[in-house]
Design a protein around this motif. Structure first.
Motif, PDB file in Angstrom:
ATOM      1  N   ARG A   6       0.810  -1.205   0.000  1.00  0.00           N
ATOM      2  CA  ARG A   6       0.000   0.000   0.000  1.00  0.00           C
ATOM      3  C   ARG A   6       0.849   1.263   0.000  1.00  0.00           C
ATOM      4  NH1 ARG A   6      -3.390   0.874   5.277  1.00  0.00           N
ATOM      5  NH2 ARG A   6      -1.352   1.576   5.945  1.00  0.00           N
TER       6      ARG A   6
ATOM      7  N   GLU B 286       6.216   2.836  -3.541  1.00  0.00           N
ATOM      8  CA  GLU B 286       6.104   3.267  -4.931  1.00  0.00           C
ATOM      9  C   GLU B 286       6.327   2.077  -5.857  1.00  0.00           C
ATOM     10  OE1 GLU B 286       7.344   6.563  -6.689  1.00  0.00           O
ATOM     11  OE2 GLU B 286       6.477   7.880  -5.184  1.00  0.00           O
TER      12      GLU B 286
ATOM     13  N   SER C  69       3.403  -8.310 -11.966  1.00  0.00           N
ATOM     14  CA  SER C  69       3.846  -8.230 -13.354  1.00  0.00           C
ATOM     15  C   SER C  69       5.360  -8.118 -13.382  1.00  0.00           C
ATOM     16  CB  SER C  69       3.201  -7.040 -14.056  1.00  0.00           C
ATOM     17  OG  SER C  69       3.419  -5.876 -13.299  1.00  0.00           O
TER      18      SER C  69
ATOM     19  N   CYS D  82       6.789  -6.553 -10.029  1.00  0.00           N
ATOM     20  CA  CYS D  82       5.955  -5.533  -9.418  1.00  0.00           C
ATOM     21  C   CYS D  82       4.643  -6.158  -8.955  1.00  0.00           C
ATOM     22  CB  CYS D  82       5.663  -4.427 -10.428  1.00  0.00           C
ATOM     23  SG  CYS D  82       4.541  -3.185  -9.794  1.00  0.00           S
TER      24      CYS D  82
ATOM     25  N   CYS E 157       1.102  -5.794  -6.891  1.00  0.00           N
ATOM     26  CA  CYS E 157       0.187  -4.776  -6.380  1.00  0.00           C
ATOM     27  C   CYS E 157      -1.139  -5.391  -5.959  1.00  0.00           C
ATOM     28  CB  CYS E 157      -0.034  -3.683  -7.416  1.00  0.00           C
ATOM     29  SG  CYS E 157      -0.728  -4.301  -8.932  1.00  0.00           S
TER      30      CYS E 157
ATOM     31  N   LEU F 199      -7.782  -4.489  -5.887  1.00  0.00           N
ATOM     32  CA  LEU F 199      -8.784  -3.828  -5.052  1.00  0.00           C
ATOM     33  C   LEU F 199     -10.177  -4.435  -5.168  1.00  0.00           C
ATOM     34  CD1 LEU F 199      -7.677  -0.099  -5.291  1.00  0.00           C
ATOM     35  CD2 LEU F 199      -7.213  -1.779  -3.519  1.00  0.00           C
TER      36      LEU F 199
ATOM     37  N   LYS G  87      -8.071   0.758   0.264  1.00  0.00           N
ATOM     38  CA  LYS G  87      -8.687   1.267  -0.964  1.00  0.00           C
ATOM     39  C   LYS G  87      -8.347   2.723  -1.229  1.00  0.00           C
ATOM     40  CE  LYS G  87     -12.971  -0.213  -0.193  1.00  0.00           C
ATOM     41  NZ  LYS G  87     -14.355  -0.613  -0.519  1.00  0.00           N
TER      42      LYS G  87
ATOM     43  N   ASP H 265      -5.373   4.571   0.153  1.00  0.00           N
ATOM     44  CA  ASP H 265      -3.976   4.985   0.124  1.00  0.00           C
ATOM     45  C   ASP H 265      -3.222   4.405  -1.071  1.00  0.00           C
ATOM     46  OD1 ASP H 265      -4.810   5.965   2.455  1.00  0.00           O
ATOM     47  OD2 ASP H 265      -3.497   4.789   3.740  1.00  0.00           O
ATOM     48  N   GLN H 266      -3.910   3.706  -1.898  1.00  0.00           N
ATOM     49  CA  GLN H 266      -3.243   2.999  -2.979  1.00  0.00           C
ATOM     50  C   GLN H 266      -2.422   3.919  -3.876  1.00  0.00           C
ATOM     51  OE1 GLN H 266      -2.988  -0.029  -3.092  1.00  0.00           O
ATOM     52  NE2 GLN H 266      -2.202  -0.510  -5.125  1.00  0.00           N
ATOM     53  N   ASN H 267      -1.201   3.488  -4.141  1.00  0.00           N
ATOM     54  CA  ASN H 267      -0.291   4.246  -4.979  1.00  0.00           C
ATOM     55  C   ASN H 267      -0.649   4.063  -6.452  1.00  0.00           C
ATOM     56  OD1 ASN H 267       1.939   4.959  -6.584  1.00  0.00           O
ATOM     57  ND2 ASN H 267       3.231   4.866  -4.770  1.00  0.00           N
TER      58      ASN H 267
ATOM     59  N   THR I 136       1.021   4.830  -9.156  1.00  0.00           N
ATOM     60  CA  THR I 136       2.083   4.569 -10.129  1.00  0.00           C
ATOM     61  C   THR I 136       2.461   3.097 -10.195  1.00  0.00           C
ATOM     62  OG1 THR I 136       3.917   4.828  -8.573  1.00  0.00           O
ATOM     63  CG2 THR I 136       3.069   6.828  -9.590  1.00  0.00           C
ATOM     64  N   CYS I 137       1.893   2.312  -9.296  1.00  0.00           N
ATOM     65  CA  CYS I 137       2.283   0.907  -9.242  1.00  0.00           C
ATOM     66  C   CYS I 137       1.354   0.024 -10.071  1.00  0.00           C
ATOM     67  CB  CYS I 137       2.264   0.437  -7.785  1.00  0.00           C
ATOM     68  SG  CYS I 137       2.725  -1.272  -7.585  1.00  0.00           S
ATOM     69  N   CYS I 138       1.909  -0.738 -10.972  1.00  0.00           N
ATOM     70  CA  CYS I 138       1.197  -1.694 -11.830  1.00  0.00           C
ATOM     71  C   CYS I 138       0.210  -1.033 -12.806  1.00  0.00           C
ATOM     72  CB  CYS I 138       0.443  -2.737 -11.002  1.00  0.00           C
ATOM     73  SG  CYS I 138       1.535  -3.688  -9.949  1.00  0.00           S
TER      74      CYS I 138
END
Lengths: 107, 107
Positions: free
Chosen positions: A36, A39, A73, A80, A82, A85, B99, B101-103, B105-107
């Motif tokens: 979470r 980066e 992936s 990576c 992730c 959700l 749900k 705080d999700q970054n 730029t990831c995936c």
DNA sequence: TTAAAACATCGTAATATTGCAATATAACAA
DNA sequence: TTGTTATATTGCAATATTACGATGTTTTAA
């Protein structure tokens, strides 16, 4: 025995149980929390972050992946990972429903 | 091994894992769902409802109780079990936080 | 090509979980 | 008291999970 009995329960119940079970381990909760906030979601970071050996972490990542809670992936030499959700929302929706349908005459 | 390693993880992580683990079984999800809809939460009803023997159900009830997810109060010969919404809310809050705080730029 | 870095997989020992029959306990009714 | 009903506990066999060392695999860099 030792085997979980799934016949006789609804599909929904079985699916929820699989998701909850996948989250029922400190390493896997920690992985989710870490994903979470990072980066870049790379396994090496997890090896430095968690008090577990690399094969063990890899195994936990696999279980989360099998349950559909995370996705990975390939990105060069690293991977990576992730959060998915959608799955999180399924669990969330179930828990939320418990809070509203509660019968007031009980206990 | 077979033992879950909890040292090295935060209290919060360990507590969440215990709660999720307690819910990670179809019988226990079914029990929770049943408790939500019934007027009276009695174990006998569960024996008729679930495809499991009475001792097995009793065992699952105990696990849910140990985790603090349900509470039971004696009511004559039977026992009234009900959900502990505080624990449900803890899990719910954790999932909800994932749900938001999700970054991106990831995936 | 060779080496290193990042993960995954295999094999295995230790331990945990699951399910149930048998049995115990506890509360009430007759 | 005796029986009945509701639930818990015990004991155990079968299976699952956890953790990790050793070893693969894949990708990039030199």
């Amino acid at each position: 025995m030792g085997t979980t009995k799934s016949e006789g329960f609804s599909e929904e119940v079985n699916e929820l149980a699989v998701l909850f079970k996948a989250m029922g381990h400190p390493a896997r909760i920690a992985i989710i929390q870490f994903l979470r906030t990072q980066e870049k979601c790379i396994c090496t970071d997890l090896v430095n972050e968690l008090p577990l050996a690399q094969p063990t972490i890899s195994q936990h990542l696999k279980e989360l992946k099998n349950a559909g809670i995370i996705q990975g992936s390939v990105s060069g030499t690293s991977i990576c990972y992730c959060l998915n959700l959608d799955k999180i929302s399924e669990l969330d929706a179930f828990l939320a429903s418990l809070k509203y349908d509660q019968n007031p005459t009980c206990c």
